[in-house]
Design a protein around this motif. Structure first.
Motif, PDB file in Angstrom:
ATOM      1  N   SER A  39      -6.853   4.595  -0.669  1.00  0.00           N
ATOM      2  CA  SER A  39      -7.911   3.699  -0.206  1.00  0.00           C
ATOM      3  C   SER A  39      -7.317   2.343   0.138  1.00  0.00           C
ATOM      4  O   SER A  39      -6.238   1.980  -0.325  1.00  0.00           O
ATOM      5  N   LEU A  42      -5.218   1.971   6.464  1.00  0.00           N
ATOM      6  CA  LEU A  42      -5.356   2.948   7.534  1.00  0.00           C
ATOM      7  C   LEU A  42      -3.999   3.538   7.868  1.00  0.00           C
ATOM      8  O   LEU A  42      -2.955   2.918   7.621  1.00  0.00           O
ATOM      9  N   THR A  43      -3.986   4.727   8.451  1.00  0.00           N
ATOM     10  CA  THR A  43      -2.742   5.383   8.820  1.00  0.00           C
ATOM     11  C   THR A  43      -3.000   6.384   9.935  1.00  0.00           C
ATOM     12  O   THR A  43      -4.114   6.923  10.063  1.00  0.00           O
ATOM     13  N   ASP A  44      -1.973   6.627  10.744  1.00  0.00           N
ATOM     14  CA  ASP A  44      -2.035   7.681  11.750  1.00  0.00           C
ATOM     15  C   ASP A  44      -1.548   9.021  11.209  1.00  0.00           C
ATOM     16  O   ASP A  44      -1.559  10.020  11.934  1.00  0.00           O
ATOM     17  N   TRP A  95       1.246   2.980   7.732  1.00  0.00           N
ATOM     18  CA  TRP A  95       0.363   2.171   6.868  1.00  0.00           C
ATOM     19  C   TRP A  95      -0.092   0.955   7.660  1.00  0.00           C
ATOM     20  O   TRP A  95       0.715   0.294   8.331  1.00  0.00           O
ATOM     21  N   CYS A  96      -1.392   0.639   7.593  1.00  0.00           N
ATOM     22  CA  CYS A  96      -1.933  -0.559   8.237  1.00  0.00           C
ATOM     23  C   CYS A  96      -3.015  -1.173   7.359  1.00  0.00           C
ATOM     24  O   CYS A  96      -3.745  -0.456   6.659  1.00  0.00           O
ATOM     25  N   GLN A  97      -3.121  -2.488   7.424  1.00  0.00           N
ATOM     26  CA  GLN A  97      -4.215  -3.179   6.755  1.00  0.00           C
ATOM     27  C   GLN A  97      -4.483  -4.498   7.479  1.00  0.00           C
ATOM     28  O   GLN A  97      -3.541  -5.195   7.876  1.00  0.00           O
ATOM     29  N   GLU A 162      -3.587  -7.775  11.683  1.00  0.00           N
ATOM     30  CA  GLU A 162      -3.355  -6.396  11.282  1.00  0.00           C
ATOM     31  C   GLU A 162      -1.856  -6.207  11.063  1.00  0.00           C
ATOM     32  O   GLU A 162      -1.050  -6.414  11.970  1.00  0.00           O
ATOM     33  N   CYS A 164       1.111  -3.554  10.117  1.00  0.00           N
ATOM     34  CA  CYS A 164       1.399  -2.117  10.120  1.00  0.00           C
ATOM     35  C   CYS A 164       2.877  -1.874   9.826  1.00  0.00           C
ATOM     36  O   CYS A 164       3.732  -2.713  10.132  1.00  0.00           O
TER      37      CYS A 164
END
Length: 266
Positions: A39, A42-44, A95-97, A162, A164
């Motif tokens: 949680s 975000l991720t691809d 990984w991104c936030q 953002e 990443c």
């Protein structure tokens, strides 16, 4: 001049600047230690318990993601990490936030990573701020050997960014699998102070020749010229040969000797 020593010696006149920097405030990354599981980011990649290229898993044992991976501990030895089976497609963010930031502020982004397989290919992790890479790091210390990486970034006029992390190595058939932990973002502050060093020509002189009339005779050698303000200077005598019995710390800075020899004052 040693820039890493707070107690240093200037090699000449000029203006010297001391800069101090430190992290300020709290870690702005949510769930950077993955204690809250899958949680906050975000991720691809695809969340999966089975081994597949482009898959990831959050837990405490990389071999759960792929039986060929090594059972590594997280950075602390008792928590969770995010683990990746490398993708063979370029441009996938692992990984991104998105984080709220203060305009015109310097930030330090820190994360730890390790390989989780004993194989030749190693991950090359690119840190991107709003899609622009600010540094790429090779995770090269070997399986389960955590390395800490960091990059600095200035927010300019932005209020959000953002962040990443992308593995730019897309070779998947011979290693290139990794884990990450302890992802952090801190604002940094810097303070400066300057000191100006000036060269002062200091008068200092003594008679060149004295004669000791007999053995064990104490001879006083005073300075004939010395600074007018002795509180700002230190005067010292040295025996290049001979023997100094005592010296006076006040004008005329006399050296008392009892042997013939060569003496210098500085």
């Amino acid at each position: 001049l040693d820039p890493n020593d707070l107690f240093t010696e200037a090699i000449g006149p000029g203006t010297y600047t001391l800069t101090g920097s430190a992290r300020s405030g709290d870690n702005l990354i949510t769930n950077g230690d993955f204690s809250q599981g899958n949680s906050g980011f975000l991720t691809d990649y695809t969340y999966s318990l089975g081994g597949c290229w482009g898959c990831y898993f959050v837990g405490d044992d990389p071999s759960i993601l792929n039986p060929g991976f090594i059972d590594c501990d997280d950075v602390t030895g008792e928590g969770q990490m995010v683990m990746y089976d490398a993708a063979n497609i370029a441009g996938l963010n692992a990984w991104c936030q998105t984080v709220t930031v203060t305009p015109n502020t310097d930030y330090e982004f820190i994360f730890s990573a390790t390989s989780i397989i004993n194989a030749p290919q190693i991950p090359v992790l690119s840190v991107k701020f709003n899609g622009t890479s600010s540094g790429a790091f090779s995770v090269s210390a070997g399986p389960c050997a955590w390395e800490e990486f960091s990059v600095t970034w200035n927010s300019g006029g932005l209020t959000t960014v953002e962040i990443c992390i992308e593995n730019t190595n897309t070779i998947t058939n011979n290693g290139n699998d990794w884990a990450m932990d302890d992802i952090q973002l801190y604002g940094t502050c810097e303070v400066f102070d300057e000191v100006e060093v000036i060269e002062v020509l200091m008068p200092l002189d003594a008679e060149e020749t004295f004669t000791i009339p007999c053995e064990n005779f104490l001879l006083d050698i005073p300075l004939t010229d010395f600074p007018n303000d002795p509180t700002n200077y230190t005067i010292s005598w040295n025996a290049l040969d001979g023997n100094i019995v005592s010296t006076s710390p006040t004008p005329p800075y006399t050296a008392t000797v009892n042997e013939p020899g060569l003496y210098e004052v500085e």
